[in-house]
Design an enzyme around this catalytic site. Structure first.
Site, short mmCIF file in Angstrom:
data_model
loop_
_atom_site.label_atom_id
_atom_site.label_comp_id
_atom_site.label_asym_id
_atom_site.label_seq_id
_atom_site.Cartn_x
_atom_site.Cartn_y
_atom_site.Cartn_z
N LYS A 219 40.59 -19.42 -0.30
CA LYS A 219 41.39 -19.98 0.80
C LYS A 219 42.01 -21.29 0.33
O LYS A 219 41.32 -22.11 -0.27
CB LYS A 219 40.44 -20.22 1.99
CG LYS A 219 41.06 -20.04 3.34
CD LYS A 219 39.99 -19.96 4.42
CE LYS A 219 40.63 -19.90 5.78
NZ LYS A 219 39.68 -19.60 6.85
N GLU B 28 31.57 -13.43 20.71
CA GLU B 28 31.52 -14.06 22.04
C GLU B 28 30.58 -13.33 22.99
O GLU B 28 29.87 -13.97 23.79
CB GLU B 28 32.93 -14.13 22.64
CG GLU B 28 33.86 -15.15 21.98
CD GLU B 28 34.48 -14.68 20.67
OE1 GLU B 28 34.31 -13.49 20.31
OE2 GLU B 28 35.14 -15.50 20.00
N ARG C 63 36.65 -11.78 26.04
CA ARG C 63 35.82 -10.77 25.39
C ARG C 63 34.49 -10.56 26.10
O ARG C 63 33.89 -9.51 26.03
CB ARG C 63 35.46 -11.25 23.97
CG ARG C 63 36.51 -11.04 22.94
CD ARG C 63 36.38 -9.64 22.38
NE ARG C 63 37.55 -9.30 21.60
CZ ARG C 63 37.68 -9.53 20.31
NH1 ARG C 63 36.70 -10.09 19.65
NH2 ARG C 63 38.77 -9.18 19.69
#
Ligand SMILES: Cc1ncc(C[n+]2csc(CCOP(=O)(O)OP(=O)(O)O)c2C)c(N)n1
Length: 629
Positions: free
Chosen positions: A280, A364, A392
């Protein structure tokens, strides 16, 4: 912009390049991303990591016939650049410009839209099965980050894949980071594969073989790497147990290796998973040094990576600091995040109470049920989750928390319009999905001091509660040293009045004040009320003003349908009142990305719009001192 990049108008242009040119193009793309995003802001780190991976995918597959799905899709910028959107790329995340995520309406090459994590494998499987039923030949490829594998939906899809199709390619883009470091057993599992000595050795020999013999030999290396991984983890290589043939891990920055591997996997007659290792932030030292910051950010200096210091603190910071303050005297308080420690600022809480801090990954639903479990044992869990991501967990909130009347506090960060991120990230539905649940207490502070008061209040409530607060900087009011308890269900009358009552929920208070000032300039008397509670609503206050005023106005940063204004209308109806209500909020329409003020003006979330809608009711009022505008 580099000369090679200038020549790329579609994937066909990429396919004409040789490996040397592709390497040059990769460098040009990185430079272009660093420069462009320094002005627009955006997801720099994730995209710098997938330059070669995206190029290799477009080299081997043919979109739009073949389908490439990106999980979350914050890493789809290179895909956008390669699929005919280079000329508009500088408009990314700008009003009227390209969206920061894939969007089916933006390009035929965006076969699936996303912004929330964990959807790529399920959607890809749906496309693969649709293809099989229709007798199609296209390839379907799901690209998902390592953190997507902390998400339940990804595993629900994996559980299904082998039973449903023989042809699906999953690419695991492993950079060891979510926004923060990836967490949990799955992260450790990937890490074990990646740091294995045998793999390292194979990786080095792969580089040598490719240098010597070119890309074709790469497939052999992939096979040998796979054997090594199997040998290392035998008898249980996780993905194989799910019926996906595992390949890798391979270097995700080695273009020939990636291209040859994809050519090989394209012909596979069984579902496959390719484990690709990427870095990244590759190619930009500040992003490598500060992974979290460069996951997604606003404008920065393209040389140093420096950003303008923020003036005021954010609501998230006030939330976290208040939680530290309250947790110091209340040992029952524990804090839970679903992979968003920096976004929610719970990373400020972690050093104070490492044992009372939990990052559960992008999960979640699990976060909420985990909180429910702790609450049954006497703890006071706080789930700090963005409004949009808590969608969610609707069922766990109903079934696990509210039905059992458990004292979990939901702190809904980024409630309201989120701006540049667009419709996947706007927090415009939480009042709708929370206020209909029995037992729930739902609050919205007008400023940061009231946020602290509401948090202290929540810990006195014996059941579930939620506080919605916006993205970004606080109002900047004076703070009390100690938060105070607010009477539950009691609104705050900021100013009394007799012609119109204006209810400005949370951050909409300035609009309520603006409208009141305009009414007063025109000779009307306006009451300004800070509702504080969406649920329970202050019925006494509503009763008083509904008898007194000619109209009530509600302002909310939420969809009108099912929102705060709807709650006011329903309550007035129950009370037998017929006072007219002007509701100001977002329409029944997905709101695009843009600047918050522009979008509010466009969709009528302004004092002016309220003023206009009030006119028919103002006409009935007898004026004391009418002044012309
Ligand atoms: C349901 C949901 N929760 C949280 C987020 C916030 N979020 C955006 S990207 C991200 C991390 C993604 O990590 P990974 O999948 O490994 O991709 P990478 O950025 O490393 O390429 C998170 C947590 C989200 N998009 N969706």
């Amino acid at each position: 912009m580099g000369t090679l990049l200038e020549s790329i108008h579609s994937p066909a242009d990429l396919k004409r390049l040789n490996y040397v040119q592709m390497d040059e193009l990769a460098a040009e793309i990185r430079e272009y991303l660093i420069q462009t995003l320094s002005k627009t802001g955006g997801h720099l780190g994730p995209n710098l990591g997938v330059v070669e991976l995206t190029m290799a995918l477009h080299m081997v597959f043919n979109t739009p016939e073949d389908k490439i799905l990106f999980d979350v899709s914050h890493q789809s910028y290179i895909h956008k650049i390669l699929t005919g959107r280079l000329d508009r790329f500088e408009t990314i995340r700008q009003p009227g410009g390209l969206n920061g995520f894939t969007l089916r309406t933006e390009s035929e090459h965006d076969c699936y839209g996303a912004g929330h994590a964990g959807t790529a494998l399920s959607a890809a499987l749906g496309m693969a099965v649709a293809r099989d039923l229709a007798g199609g030949k296209e390839n379907v490829i799901a690209v998902a980050g390592d953190a997507a594998f902390t998400n339940g939906i990804t595993f629900e899809a994996m559980n299904n894949i082998a039973d449903q199709t023989k042809r699906l390619i999953v690419v695991l883009n492993d950079n060891e980071w979510a926004i923060d470091r990836n967490v949990g057993a799955i992260a450790r599992y990937f890490h074990r594969i990646v740091t294995n000595e045998r793999y390292k050795h194979l990786h080095d020999s792969a580089t040598r073989i490719i240098e010597k013999f070119g890309g074709k030999k790469a497939v052999e290396v992939v096979r040998r790497a796979e054997e090594a991984a199997k040998g290392m983890l035998w008898p249980s290589l996780l993905f194989e147990e799910f019926g996906l043939e595992y390949y890798g891990p391979i270097d995700g920055h080695n273009l020939p290796l990636l291209v040859e591997t994809f050519k090989f996997l394209k012909a596979a007659e069984h579902p496959v998973l390719l484990h690709v290792l990427t870095q990244k932030g590759r190619g930009f030292q500040p992003a490598l040094d500060k992974q979290k910051k460069f996951h997604g950010l606003g404008p920065y200096d393209p040389e140093t990576g420096k950003t303008e210091p923020n003036g005021k603190p954010t609501y998230s910071e006030v939330f976290a600091n208040t939680l530290v303050q309250l947790a110091t005297t209340d040992e029952r308080i524990v804090a839970i995040t679903a992979a968003m420690p920096s976004g929610t600022c719970l990373d400020l809480f972690r050093p104070h109470f490492p044992k009372r801090y939990f990052d559960v990954g992008i999960a979640e639903e699990h976060a909420v049920i985990f909180a429910a479990g702790m609450a049954t044992r006497g703890f006071r869990p706080v789930c700090a989750i963005y409004s949009t991501f808590l969608q969610r967990a609707f069922d766990p909130i109903v079934h696990d928390v509210c039905l059992q009347k458990l004292p979990v506090l939901f702190c809904l960060d980024r409630a309201g319009l989120s701006g540049d991120d667009g419709p996947t990230h706007h927090g415009l539905f939480d009042i709708g999905y929370l206020r209909g649940i029995p037992e729930m207490v739902l609050m919205a502070p007008k400023d940061e001091d009231e946020l602290a008061d509401m948090m202290a209040t929540a810990f006195q409530i014996p059941g579930p509660s939620a506080i919605r607060y916006p993205r970004g900087a606080v109002v900047g009011v004076a703070r009390k040293a100690e938060p105070e308890i607010i009477p539950v269900g009691k609104a705050e009358v900021i100013q009394d009045g007799s012609d119109v009552a204006i209810l400005g929920l949370g951050t909409m208070m300035p609009l309520a004040n603006e409208l009141a000032a305009r009414l007063e300039r025109n000779g009307y008397s306006a009451a300004v009320i800070n509702p504080r509670f969406v649920k329970p609503l202050d019925r006494e206050m509503l009763d008083l003003y509904s008898r007194r005023v000619a109209a009530i106005v509600t302002f909310e940063d939420h969809v009108k349908m099912g929102g705060f204004g709807s709650a006011v209308v329903e309550t007035l109806d129950e009370m037998g009142s017929s006072v007219p209500v002007v509701r100001i909020g977002w329409p029944d329409h997905f709101i695009e990305h843009g600047k918050v003020d522009d979008l509010r003006a466009r969709y009528g979330l302004t004092a002016d719009a309220a003023w206009l809608q009030l006119q028919p009711y103002l006409a009935h009022i007898k004026h004391r001192t009418r002044v012309a505008i």
